[in-house]
Design a protein around this motif. Sequence first.
Motif, PDB file in Angstrom:
ATOM      1  N   MET A   1      37.789  34.543  29.159  1.00 15.07           N
ATOM      2  CA  MET A   1      36.716  33.621  29.249  1.00 15.07           C
ATOM      3  C   MET A   1      35.584  33.955  29.960  1.00 15.07           C
ATOM      4  N   SER A   2      35.752  34.600  31.270  1.00 15.03           N
ATOM      5  CA  SER A   2      34.950  35.132  32.143  1.00 15.03           C
ATOM      6  C   SER A   2      34.004  36.178  31.683  1.00 15.03           C
ATOM      7  N   PHE A   3      34.815  37.093  31.148  1.00 18.62           N
ATOM      8  CA  PHE A   3      34.058  38.310  30.665  1.00 18.62           C
ATOM      9  C   PHE A   3      33.041  37.857  29.179  1.00 18.62           C
ATOM     10  N   LEU A   4      33.676  36.940  28.432  1.00 18.20           N
ATOM     11  CA  LEU A   4      33.010  36.238  27.351  1.00 18.20           C
ATOM     12  C   LEU A   4      31.635  35.521  27.878  1.00 18.20           C
ATOM     13  N   ASP A   5      31.855  34.707  28.825  1.00 17.33           N
ATOM     14  CA  ASP A   5      30.821  33.848  29.223  1.00 17.33           C
ATOM     15  C   ASP A   5      29.846  34.555  30.099  1.00 17.33           C
ATOM     16  N   PHE A   6      30.074  35.389  31.132  1.00 18.94           N
ATOM     17  CA  PHE A   6      29.024  36.053  31.780  1.00 18.94           C
ATOM     18  C   PHE A   6      28.846  37.469  31.213  1.00 18.94           C
ATOM     19  N   PRO A   7      28.350  38.016  30.215  1.00 20.54           N
ATOM     20  CA  PRO A   7      27.986  39.521  29.697  1.00 20.54           C
ATOM     21  C   PRO A   7      27.491  40.247  30.656  1.00 20.54           C
ATOM     22  N   SER A   8      27.021  39.911  31.796  1.00 17.80           N
ATOM     23  CA  SER A   8      26.929  40.782  33.452  1.00 17.80           C
ATOM     24  C   SER A   8      28.088  41.340  33.850  1.00 17.80           C
ATOM     25  N   ARG A   9      29.194  40.646  33.710  1.00 19.42           N
ATOM     26  CA  ARG A   9      30.614  40.900  34.218  1.00 19.42           C
ATOM     27  C   ARG A   9      31.122  42.108  33.145  1.00 19.42           C
ATOM     28  N   GLN A  10      30.693  42.218  32.046  1.00 15.85           N
ATOM     29  CA  GLN A  10      31.464  43.118  31.140  1.00 15.85           C
ATOM     30  C   GLN A  10      31.163  44.719  31.522  1.00 15.85           C
ATOM     31  N   GLU A  11      29.900  44.843  32.384  1.00 19.65           N
ATOM     32  CA  GLU A  11      29.811  46.120  32.935  1.00 19.65           C
ATOM     33  C   GLU A  11      30.865  46.665  34.236  1.00 19.65           C
ATOM     34  N   LYS A  12      31.403  45.582  34.752  1.00 20.20           N
ATOM     35  CA  LYS A  12      32.218  45.617  35.735  1.00 20.20           C
ATOM     36  C   LYS A  12      33.809  45.718  35.307  1.00 20.20           C
ATOM     37  N   MET A  13      33.927  45.431  33.962  1.00 23.23           N
ATOM     38  CA  MET A  13      35.316  45.556  33.390  1.00 23.23           C
ATOM     39  C   MET A  13      36.105  46.853  33.777  1.00 23.23           C
ATOM     40  N   THR A  14      37.156  46.894  34.478  1.00 22.65           N
ATOM     41  CA  THR A  14      37.979  48.065  34.739  1.00 22.65           C
ATOM     42  C   THR A  14      38.914  48.599  33.615  1.00 22.65           C
ATOM     43  N   ILE A  15      39.352  49.624  33.695  1.00 22.31           N
ATOM     44  CA  ILE A  15      40.103  50.255  32.750  1.00 22.31           C
ATOM     45  C   ILE A  15      41.478  49.165  32.776  1.00 22.31           C
ATOM     46  N   GLN A  16      41.884  48.763  33.949  1.00 21.71           N
ATOM     47  CA  GLN A  16      42.841  47.971  34.087  1.00 21.71           C
ATOM     48  C   GLN A  16      42.935  46.431  33.559  1.00 21.71           C
ATOM     49  N   ASP A  17      41.492  45.971  33.345  1.00 22.64           N
ATOM     50  CA  ASP A  17      41.050  44.857  32.845  1.00 22.64           C
ATOM     51  C   ASP A  17      41.308  45.114  31.258  1.00 22.64           C
ATOM     52  N   ALA A  18      40.761  46.151  31.081  1.00 21.73           N
ATOM     53  CA  ALA A  18      40.832  46.449  29.472  1.00 21.73           C
ATOM     54  C   ALA A  18      42.290  46.419  29.016  1.00 21.73           C
ATOM     55  N   LEU A  19      43.105  47.059  29.685  1.00 21.36           N
ATOM     56  CA  LEU A  19      44.505  47.043  29.264  1.00 21.36           C
ATOM     57  C   LEU A  19      45.148  45.954  29.184  1.00 21.36           C
ATOM     58  N   SER A  20      44.761  45.124  30.255  1.00 23.45           N
ATOM     59  CA  SER A  20      45.722  43.818  30.421  1.00 23.45           C
ATOM     60  C   SER A  20      45.146  42.590  29.478  1.00 23.45           C
ATOM     61  N   LEU A  21      43.955  42.776  29.064  1.00 20.20           N
ATOM     62  CA  LEU A  21      43.460  41.890  28.067  1.00 20.20           C
ATOM     63  C   LEU A  21      43.184  42.291  26.434  1.00 20.20           C
ATOM     64  N   ALA A  22      43.529  43.505  26.159  1.00 20.64           N
ATOM     65  CA  ALA A  22      43.183  43.894  24.774  1.00 20.64           C
ATOM     66  C   ALA A  22      44.002  43.430  23.895  1.00 20.64           C
TER      67      ALA A  22
END
Length: 313
Positions: A76-97
């Motif tokens: 929800m955090s990445f969806l609610d706050f677009p500014s945080r999308q730029e800070k998404m790490t590869i580990q974030d992407a792997l754990s949430l995809a």
Amino acid sequence: TILPKEPIFMSPIHDLKIIVGGGGNTLNFQCLRFHYASVIKARSSFMAAKFMFDRTSEMMLVSLPEIDVGTWDRMMSFLDFPSRQEKMTIQDALSLAETYTKYGFSDGGDMCDKRILAYFQSMVLHEQDMTLDVDLFVEALLLARSANLKHAYEEGATYLKNKLLDKQVDFYGSLMFSRVHLEKLVPVIADQVALDPSFRCKFPFKTRESVESPMFSGYFLNYTIGNHALELLSESLSKITLSGNAGPTSADGVYLRSKSRREGETAMCFEREAHGSWKDVTMKFSVEFIKVRGWVVMARPYPSTDNDKGLVL
């Protein structure tokens, strides 16, 4: 029992309660989260379908025991706050995809697709500074396949194919993958053999069944190690001298290592400037290492054409 992670202040217009966690793990506590149903349904095709006919009360309720509260809050955090999308790490992407994809959050899936795509596009930079993590690459490629991240998967599969076909003796070449890596990558390699004719033409295993064989990883490593050994030997030899040849005496002489290579025919080729004759035909001689036969003297008509494969003397 619902154990809120933190105090929750419900707005009068919240109309959706989501219980996350508690999926059979005693450490995975249930937590309650309040959301706006219209926002969640707009973001998630899963939620939209779930509540299409479920509007019996002003406050809707859904339970997602498979998702722990930490994962849900980050989603929800990445969806609610677009500014945080730029800070998404590869580990974030792997754990949430996979969770984004499973529950129909298309924007979240696209976000992970772009992040993993960027990671695959940076492989060359990681090679240059010797920071490429092969385990992470394999994990990311398999995740891109299972979560149907189209752009990331295409980029990662292209990098994999280039490496599997790489004949250079390099730190990040075809031997960068261990037997364990290759066994994990079998579904990806089998897909590429079946779907990519140009890759299938160059790859030593031509069918999906041959790649899916339990013997594949061992055969591929032995094949690659053998080719690399020949490559190293070829690079270490600049010339050879042939004398006392049992065949035509005109084939004797000094041969220099050829810079060209007949694809699929020989790993090493040494040629000489002069040409001679054999059975009254002008020939161009070479000394080549051909698989199965080993070292042989080859004779080709001079001048030759592309169709002249040569005669083993």
